[in-house]
Design an enzyme around this catalytic site. Structure first.
Site, PDB file in Angstrom:
ATOM      1  CE  LYS A 116      21.982 -38.212 -23.532  1.00 38.41           C
ATOM      2  NZ  LYS A 116      23.368 -37.729 -23.492  1.00 38.41           N
ATOM      3  CD  GLU A 201      18.648 -45.969 -29.782  1.00 36.64           C
ATOM      4  OE1 GLU A 201      19.089 -46.885 -29.063  1.00 36.64           O
ATOM      5  OE2 GLU A 201      19.223 -44.878 -29.917  1.00 36.64           O
ATOM      6  CG  HIS A 236      21.584 -47.977 -16.281  1.00 34.29           C
ATOM      7  ND1 HIS A 236      21.844 -48.548 -17.507  1.00 34.29           N
ATOM      8  CD2 HIS A 236      20.282 -48.236 -16.032  1.00 34.29           C
ATOM      9  CE1 HIS A 236      20.735 -49.112 -17.971  1.00 34.29           C
ATOM     10  NE2 HIS A 236      19.776 -48.948 -17.094  1.00 34.29           N
ATOM     11  NE  ARG A 295      30.982 -37.677 -17.677  1.00 33.33           N
ATOM     12  CZ  ARG A 295      29.913 -38.326 -18.122  1.00 33.33           C
ATOM     13  NH1 ARG A 295      28.930 -37.654 -18.689  1.00 33.33           N
ATOM     14  NH2 ARG A 295      29.842 -39.627 -18.040  1.00 33.33           N
TER      15      ARG A 295
HETATM   16  C1  MV4 Z   1      20.369 -49.598 -25.473  1.00 37.08           C
HETATM   17  C2  MV4 Z   1      20.494 -50.964 -25.157  1.00 37.08           C
HETATM   18  C3  MV4 Z   1      20.095 -51.872 -26.114  1.00 37.08           C
HETATM   19  N1  MV4 Z   1      19.584 -51.449 -27.290  1.00 37.08           N
HETATM   20  N2  MV4 Z   1      19.871 -49.216 -26.658  1.00 37.08           N
HETATM   21  C4  MV4 Z   1      21.377 -47.919 -21.137  1.00 37.08           C
HETATM   22  C5  MV4 Z   1      21.687 -46.536 -20.695  1.00 37.08           C
HETATM   23  C6  MV4 Z   1      21.657 -45.675 -21.904  1.00 37.08           C
HETATM   24  N3  MV4 Z   1      22.775 -44.802 -21.928  1.00 37.08           N
HETATM   25  C7  MV4 Z   1      21.658 -46.612 -23.059  1.00 37.08           C
HETATM   26  N4  MV4 Z   1      21.439 -47.926 -22.547  1.00 37.08           N
HETATM   27  C8  MV4 Z   1      21.176 -48.966 -23.379  1.00 37.08           C
HETATM   28  N5  MV4 Z   1      20.726 -48.644 -24.605  1.00 37.08           N
HETATM   29  C9  MV4 Z   1      19.476 -50.144 -27.543  1.00 37.08           C
HETATM   30  N6  MV4 Z   1      18.948 -49.742 -28.703  1.00 37.08           N
HETATM   31  C10 MV4 Z   1      21.008 -51.317 -23.922  1.00 37.08           C
HETATM   32  C11 MV4 Z   1      21.339 -50.317 -23.014  1.00 37.08           C
HETATM   33  C12 MV4 Z   1      21.853 -50.778 -21.756  1.00 37.08           C
HETATM   34  C13 MV4 Z   1      23.168 -50.503 -21.366  1.00 37.08           C
HETATM   35  C14 MV4 Z   1      24.013 -49.734 -22.148  1.00 37.08           C
HETATM   36  C15 MV4 Z   1      25.295 -49.467 -21.743  1.00 37.08           C
HETATM   37  C16 MV4 Z   1      25.765 -49.978 -20.536  1.00 37.08           C
HETATM   38  C17 MV4 Z   1      24.948 -50.723 -19.761  1.00 37.08           C
HETATM   39  C18 MV4 Z   1      23.640 -50.991 -20.148  1.00 37.08           C
HETATM   40  C19 MV4 Z   1      22.812 -51.775 -19.341  1.00 37.08           C
HETATM   41  C20 MV4 Z   1      21.531 -52.034 -19.726  1.00 37.08           C
HETATM   42  C21 MV4 Z   1      21.051 -51.527 -20.929  1.00 37.08           C
END
Ligand code: MV4
Length: 504
Positions: A116, A201, A236, A295
């Site tokens: 990532k 981040e 998630h 994918r």
């Molecule tokens: C974040 C975020 C807020 N700010 N990054 C959660 C899983 C991972 N793939 C990235 N995620 C997040 N990254 C920053 N800088 C909030 C999430 C996140 C989230 C993202 C997508 C779908 C659902 C989520 C649920 C909680 C937090």
């Protein structure tokens, strides 16, 4: 050119891939574990071979065995589906070394997006917006991170470089609590991925999760198929996806902007085949690259329903060296699609997985309905794999029509023998916030509860009136403004004004 494909997966996605192959006249080879001897993908394929015992490690994750079977039966390509080996650069490379085509991107694209921090740095260099955070690709020590944190600002997130799925992620509110959270994040990442490396981040609060489907061929054509809204998730795990996103809706300019940025992100790693760029989008339409999934995704059907593009067939065409069948200017989203993931889990008991034999099932059918499933009457839902029973996908001319159709389909759907989350989806369809498209990634965990939703069910006629008004409103939006001025209509528009208040 190949005419035989091995499908290195199981369940609904294996069936979906076999269907695409069949329409293209390609022979299909299934592989199965001891738990899946009777499974639908095994019956549906032209040939099927045993991999091993039920646990994934001894079956669907045995890349060596899968390649051996492909060579012995004369398959010339391997489609990995999603999960299992789909995003393992080493498996894609091993396929190539064995002279097999891999239906997916090159190992180097998978590897670049799999880390990532590397992905962030790579797309940022190509001009794609990323959330402010640590830069570069090397490993950072706790001392480095503690020094960099105040410059990024709190609250921030610790994320695992090997991450995805929220594993190893920690929210940090102040510098004081950071050392202990770094420790637990590294420990969790080490346990989940065998790699404790992390990066930082800034936390984007109250954002939506919107992703763009892209397709890229070996000739250098890259197109996007618009967005999917994926904010309805719990821990998630996505539970419902729709396309378009209610937040993007008729803002075609924003859609094209996101699409163009997604194409640039894919080009940054010389991407070929189908892929998805995930964005966080805040309420002011600021957007940030989150990650790229290299994918085919679970939720690809909602994009297929609104664009008319068969994404799996396109994947196979691309792997055969053919150019994309569509140009960007031919892609126009039509109508609205919603997918509910039907899981074998108990929505009344903290969504714990449910296992057992499916003794009876009746699928919803009729206009605008698609069900992608890998189960049938007599199928044993085992604890070895994910709990997805099927995907219920509906299409409607408008979002309102799609919601009404989903309500009808959920009512028709019968699954006996295992507990499932159909009641959860039914209550979600009743939620005024969902109807108004007013939700972000915190909605299910913080604002939606099955218990309070059950009570609200007592006013079903109100819900019906609200939705009918919503549909009427969307269909005759222009005329509505004229009618609205007529005072005699006020009682009928009570529901509309309630809905519009929700949208504010
Ligand atoms: C974040 C975020 C807020 N700010 N990054 C959660 C899983 C991972 N793939 C990235 N995620 C997040 N990254 C920053 N800088 C909030 C999430 C996140 C989230 C993202 C997508 C779908 C659902 C989520 C649920 C909680 C937090």
């Amino acid at each position: 050119m190949f005419d035989k494909v091995l499908i290195a997966n199981r369940g609904e996605i294996a069936v979906r891939i076999i269907r695409a192959c069949r329409e293209l006249g390609i022979h299909t080879v299934a592989v199965f574990s001891d738990a899946d001897r009777q499974a639908l993908h095994v019956r549906y394929a032209d040939e099927a071979y045993r991999l091993g015992p039920a646990p994934s490690r001894q079956s669907y994750l045995r890349g060596d065995k899968i390649i051996e079977i492909a060579r012995q039966c004369g398959a010339a390509a391997v489609h990995p589906g999603y999960g299992f080996l789909a995003e393992r650069a080493d498996f894609a490379a091993a396929c190539h070394q064995a002279g097999l085509a891999f239906v997916g991107p090159n190992p180097s694209s998978i590897a670049a997006m799999g880390d990532k921090a590397v992905a962030r740095a790579t797309v940022a260099r190509a001009g794609v917006p990323v959330v402010p955070g640590t830069e570069g690709e090397g490993a950072l020590s706790d001392d480095d991170l503690l020094t960099l944190a105040p410059g990024i600002g709190f609250p921030l997130l610790i994320k695992a470089t090997a991450g995805g799925g929220g594993k190893g992620m920690r929210e940090v509110r102040s510098l004081d609590e950071m050392p202990i959270l770094l420790q637990s994040a590294r420990r969790e990442a080490e346990a989940a991925f065998g790699d404790g490396n992390v990066y930082l981040e800034k936390l984007v609060e109250g954002a939506r999760h919107i992703e763009i489907q892209i397709l890229a061929d070996e000739q250098g054509n890259v197109i996007h198929l618009g967005e999917r809204e994926c904010s309805i998730q719990r821990r998630h795990q996505k539970l419902l996806e729709e396309s378009p996103s209610p937040f993007v809706a008729d803002d075609e300019e924003f859609r094209q902007k996101l699409g163009a940025v997604a194409v640039r992100a894919a080009q940054a790693v010389s991407y070929v085949n189908a892929g998805t760029i995930e964005f966080l989008v805040d309420k002011d339409k600021n957007y940030y690259f989150l990650e790229m999934n290299t994918r085919l995704q679970v939720e690809h059907p909602v994009t297929e329903m609104v664009t008319g593009v068969d994404i799996v067939k396109e994947q196979l065409r691309i792997t055969r060296g053919r150019a994309l069948s569509h140009k960007q200017e031919d892609i126009h989203p039509n109508g609205w699609a919603i997918e509910c993931r039907i899981n074998a889990e108990d929505p009344y008991n903290n969504f714990i997985p449910s296992t057992g034999r499916i003794t009876h099932t009746l699928l919803p059918t009729g206009p605008g309905i698609r069900v992608d499933t890998g189960v049938y009457i007599g199928f044993e839902v085992s604890p070895y794999y994910d709990s997805l029973i099927s995907k219920l996908i509906v299409w409607g001319a408008t979002r309102g029509e799609a919601i009404l159709r989903m309500r009808r389909a959920l009512e028709e759907y019968r699954i006996l023998g295992v507990r499932n989350n159909i009641p959860f989806h039914q209550r979600l369809m009743d939620s005024h916030r969902f109807m108004g498209g007013q939700y972000d990634t915190r909605f299910i965990e913080e604002r939606f509860s099955l218990e309070t939703a059950e009570e609200a069910r007592s006013n079903q006629p109100e819900v019906a009136a609200l939705l009918a008004t919503l549909v009427a409103h969307q269909q005759t939006e222009r005329a509505a403004h004229v009618i609205l001025r007529n005072e005699r209509d006020t009682s009928n528009w009570k529901w509309l004004s309630r809905w519009e208040r929700l949208r504010r």
